[in-house]
Design an enzyme around this catalytic site. Structure first.
Site, PDB file in Angstrom:
ATOM      1  N   VAL A  11      20.163  -3.092  47.271  1.00 49.36           N
ATOM      2  CA  VAL A  11      21.204  -2.889  48.282  1.00 49.36           C
ATOM      3  C   VAL A  11      21.554  -1.411  48.422  1.00 49.36           C
ATOM      4  CG1 VAL A  11      23.653  -3.322  48.779  1.00 49.36           C
ATOM      5  CG2 VAL A  11      22.152  -5.205  48.137  1.00 49.36           C
ATOM      6  N   LYS A 205      31.276 -13.611  52.085  1.00 48.32           N
ATOM      7  CA  LYS A 205      29.925 -13.420  51.541  1.00 48.32           C
ATOM      8  C   LYS A 205      29.472 -14.656  50.747  1.00 48.32           C
ATOM      9  CE  LYS A 205      26.141 -11.688  50.042  1.00 48.32           C
ATOM     10  NZ  LYS A 205      24.970 -11.582  50.905  1.00 48.32           N
ATOM     11  N   PHE A 250      16.616 -21.725  58.083  1.00 49.81           N
ATOM     12  CA  PHE A 250      16.884 -22.234  56.723  1.00 49.81           C
ATOM     13  C   PHE A 250      16.774 -23.755  56.620  1.00 49.81           C
ATOM     14  CE2 PHE A 250      18.142 -17.976  56.110  1.00 49.81           C
ATOM     15  CZ  PHE A 250      17.979 -17.745  54.761  1.00 49.81           C
ATOM     16  N   CYS A 261      20.333 -13.564  44.770  1.00 46.74           N
ATOM     17  CA  CYS A 261      21.651 -13.866  45.353  1.00 46.74           C
ATOM     18  C   CYS A 261      22.036 -15.336  45.332  1.00 46.74           C
ATOM     19  CB  CYS A 261      21.697 -13.333  46.782  1.00 46.74           C
ATOM     20  SG  CYS A 261      21.650 -11.539  46.818  1.00 46.74           S
ATOM     21  N   LYS A 264      22.871 -17.030  41.827  1.00 47.57           N
ATOM     22  CA  LYS A 264      24.052 -16.501  41.122  1.00 47.57           C
ATOM     23  C   LYS A 264      25.315 -16.655  41.959  1.00 47.57           C
ATOM     24  CE  LYS A 264      24.132 -11.525  42.176  1.00 47.57           C
ATOM     25  NZ  LYS A 264      25.299 -11.542  43.029  1.00 47.57           N
TER      26      LYS A 264
HETATM   27  N1  LIG Z   1      19.463  -7.953  46.584  1.00 51.72           N
HETATM   28  C1  LIG Z   1      19.951  -8.502  47.685  1.00 51.72           C
HETATM   29  O1  LIG Z   1      19.237  -9.025  48.537  1.00 51.72           O
HETATM   30  C2  LIG Z   1      21.442  -8.465  47.935  1.00 51.72           C
HETATM   31  C3  LIG Z   1      21.930  -8.764  49.215  1.00 51.72           C
HETATM   32  C4  LIG Z   1      23.303  -8.719  49.442  1.00 51.72           C
HETATM   33  C5  LIG Z   1      24.169  -8.404  48.406  1.00 51.72           C
HETATM   34  N2  LIG Z   1      23.674  -8.145  47.167  1.00 51.72           N
HETATM   35  C6  LIG Z   1      24.625  -7.768  46.106  1.00 51.72           C
HETATM   36  O2  LIG Z   1      24.593  -6.361  45.950  1.00 51.72           O
HETATM   37  C7  LIG Z   1      24.792  -6.016  44.570  1.00 51.72           C
HETATM   38  C8  LIG Z   1      23.632  -5.175  44.083  1.00 51.72           C
HETATM   39  O3  LIG Z   1      22.465  -5.982  44.141  1.00 51.72           O
HETATM   40  P1  LIG Z   1      21.006  -5.364  43.953  1.00 51.72           P
HETATM   41  O4  LIG Z   1      20.051  -6.454  44.206  1.00 51.72           O
HETATM   42  O5  LIG Z   1      20.916  -4.081  44.703  1.00 51.72           O
HETATM   43  O6  LIG Z   1      21.056  -5.020  42.371  1.00 51.72           O
HETATM   44  P2  LIG Z   1      20.005  -4.170  41.512  1.00 51.72           P
HETATM   45  O7  LIG Z   1      20.044  -4.771  40.164  1.00 51.72           O
HETATM   46  O8  LIG Z   1      18.713  -4.058  42.242  1.00 51.72           O
HETATM   47  O9  LIG Z   1      20.636  -2.706  41.476  1.00 51.72           O
HETATM   48  C9  LIG Z   1      21.814  -2.397  40.818  1.00 51.72           C
HETATM   49  C10 LIG Z   1      21.746  -0.928  40.398  1.00 51.72           C
HETATM   50  O10 LIG Z   1      23.014  -0.537  39.862  1.00 51.72           O
HETATM   51  C11 LIG Z   1      22.760   0.393  38.809  1.00 51.72           C
HETATM   52  N3  LIG Z   1      23.963   0.506  37.969  1.00 51.72           N
HETATM   53  C12 LIG Z   1      24.477  -0.382  37.088  1.00 51.72           C
HETATM   54  N4  LIG Z   1      25.596   0.108  36.519  1.00 51.72           N
HETATM   55  C13 LIG Z   1      25.803   1.325  37.065  1.00 51.72           C
HETATM   56  C14 LIG Z   1      26.803   2.316  36.901  1.00 51.72           C
HETATM   57  N5  LIG Z   1      27.825   2.126  36.057  1.00 51.72           N
HETATM   58  N6  LIG Z   1      26.715   3.441  37.612  1.00 51.72           N
HETATM   59  C15 LIG Z   1      25.675   3.641  38.470  1.00 51.72           C
HETATM   60  N7  LIG Z   1      24.691   2.743  38.669  1.00 51.72           N
HETATM   61  C16 LIG Z   1      24.759   1.589  37.978  1.00 51.72           C
HETATM   62  C17 LIG Z   1      21.549  -0.181  38.106  1.00 51.72           C
HETATM   63  O11 LIG Z   1      20.897   0.803  37.322  1.00 51.72           O
HETATM   64  C18 LIG Z   1      20.714  -0.655  39.295  1.00 51.72           C
HETATM   65  O12 LIG Z   1      19.820   0.354  39.743  1.00 51.72           O
HETATM   66  C19 LIG Z   1      24.966  -7.338  43.827  1.00 51.72           C
HETATM   67  O13 LIG Z   1      26.331  -7.651  43.746  1.00 51.72           O
HETATM   68  C20 LIG Z   1      24.279  -8.333  44.738  1.00 51.72           C
HETATM   69  O14 LIG Z   1      24.795  -9.642  44.601  1.00 51.72           O
HETATM   70  C21 LIG Z   1      22.333  -8.149  46.915  1.00 51.72           C
END
Ligand SMILES: NC(=O)c1ccc[n+]([C@@H]2O[C@H](COP(=O)([O-])OP(=O)(O)OC[C@H]3O[C@@H](n4cnc5c(N)ncnc54)[C@H](O)[C@@H]3O)[C@@H](O)[C@H]2O)c1
Length: 436
Positions: A11, A205, A250, A261, A264
């Protein structure tokens, strides 16, 4: 605007690159040194179509910057996005540790009035917790915004650049006007920005993901029933999807939903309900149905080649939880492979992009084939788990001559059942009655 995006995952990286693309100066900060070092060299840590060009162009133009100095990125910014992970805790609730760590850092580092945006998917009440945490050490005023992200992995750049809608939960006129200005370039075609209170934005969301997961589990149950009563779920899907009250998206049955997503977020919403003294009975069933569905391909393999799989070999096409991504979080392929290994079967797997990630997760318990055809050699059956385009029109002659038995278990209904019968395959798909 000067913006920082904390957390450079699926994201955060997309959000940062897209905001830089519209002219903002963006600081993408992450604690993962290796990831940031790579990004500085335009090495994209994930597979996401179109993202590499966007990162390279904006980094070259000086609008997109990568750093491990989270505090410095906050000091430079007027808007900070929190986009860190929110994995499930042991009890299924969202683990907010990373979000609150960042909130603490924001409070200690901010150097001007700021808008603090929660982009991570977080339960109702989290923005208030972030505000409390920031407020403990903040020297400047700040405004909260909940801006849930609806992008789909595999189409993330397009989804962010051309969103169906932007949801913004705000607590002040200042946050409202800053965020409206930031998002204006992305909604020029008239797609709505929907302003609301923060709690409603946080709930939106989860409700969106819960609804989509519900459609999938519903259709998987309908598909399983179709098999029993001799109906064809592909036709049923078209029949109901053309109803404008239902719509076609879907409704595809499959091996169960996965990804970072739906699993969880469904769990977290069920947990939120329980904590508030309610019970989301529909959603609890959605999760239970999905857990069962993930074992469906294994059961079909047992039906096809016999209940005792010890000593057999199965080729698996597709490891990512869906096409156009290398994300394997909660992927149905993992469940299938674990079931097969436990039953004493050998697995030869292929995926166009997720094999490095699969190797990291599964190690040498599985053999990985360079091409999808290489995986077939000497296998007793082919199982198709992910609907990558390149699997849609394969060389069936080659498949048949490579397999020891002409058995295909297709979790994505890629092929016509009549054609497969003509070609001499024992073809087992999902919900197409009379053909299993
Ligand atoms: N992946 C998707 O398709 C998607 C879509 C919509 C929403 N989301 C939501 O967005 C959020 C992020 O998801 P994602 O898939 O990008 O996660 P991800 O695990 O790919 O990335 C998270 C990043 O945060 C970093 N991080 C952790 N703690 C940190 C800190 N204290 N300071 C700086 N960086 C830190 C990690 O190193 C990692 O690179 C989640 O809440 C997820 O539910 C994800």
């Amino acid at each position: 605007m000067q913006i920082s995006v904390i957390g450079t995952g699926y994201v955060g990286l997309v959000v940062g690159a897209c905001l830089a693309e519209t002219g903002n100066t963006v600081w993408c900060a992450d604690v993962d040194q290796k990831k940031i070092d790579g990004l500085k060299q335009n090495v994209i840590p994930i597979y996401e179509p179109g993202l590499d060009a966007l990162v390279e162009r904006n980094q070259k133009a000086g609008r997109l910057n990568f750093t491990t100095d989270v505090a410095d990125s906050i000091r430079r910014s007027e808007v900070v996005f929190i986009a860190v992970g929110t994995p499930p805790d042991e009890d299924g609730s969202a683990d907010l540790r990373h979000v609150l760590d960042v909130a603490d850092m924001i409070g200690r580092s901010m150097k001007r009035e700021m808008v603090i945006v929660t982009k991570s998917t977080v339960p109702v009440g989290t923005a208030a917790k972030v505000a409390d945490c920031v407020g403990k050490s903040a020297q400047y005023s700040f405004h909260m915004c909940s801006n849930p992200e609806f992008l789909k992995e595999g189409a993330a750049v397009d989804d962010f650049m051309y969103p169906d809608r932007v949801v913004l939960g705000v607590d002040s006129d200042h946050a409202r006007s800053v965020m409206a200005e930031l998002y204006a370039p992305f909604v020029r075609t008239g797609k709505p920005i929907i302003f609301m209170d923060i709690a409603s934005a946080e709930m939106t969301k989860y409700a969106a993901n819960a609804m989509l997961a519900t459609r999938i589990s519903f259709m998987n149950e309908v598909a399983n029933l179709c098999e029993r009563v001799g109906a064809n779920v592909d036709l049923v899907r078209k029949g109901i999807g053309s109803d404008s009250r239902i719509g076609p998206a879907f409704l595809f049955p499959g091996p169960g939903y996965g990804g970072s997503c739906f699993p969880k977020d469904v769990k977290a919403l069920v947990r939120t309900a329980r904590e508030s003294g309610a019970c989301l009975r529909v959603l609890e069933s959605v999760e239970a149905v999905n857990d069962d569905q993930k074992h469906r391909l294994f059961q079909k393999l047992q039906q096809a080649i016999g209940p005792e799989l010890r000593g057999t070999k199965v080729a698996v096409w597709g490891l990512a939880f869906k096409p156009n991504t290398d994300d394997m979080r909660e992927a149905p392929a993992i469940t299938l492979i674990e079931d097969l290994l436990q039953a004493g079967s050998q697995v030869a797997a292929h995926d166009p992009v997720a094999m490095p990630e699969a190797k990291r997760r599964l190690g040498n318990r599985v053999s990985f084939a360079e091409t999808n055809y290489d995986a077939l050699s000497g296998a007793d059956a082919l199982a198709i788990v992910t609907d990558w385009n390149e699997y849609r029109h394969p060389d069936f002659g080659r498949i048949k001559s490579s397999l020891r038995r002409p058995v295909i278990v297709d979790g994505r209904n890629l092929y016509a059942t009549t054609r497969m019968a003509e070609l001499g395959f024992k073809y087992h798909s999902i919900g197409r009655g009379g053909t299993i």
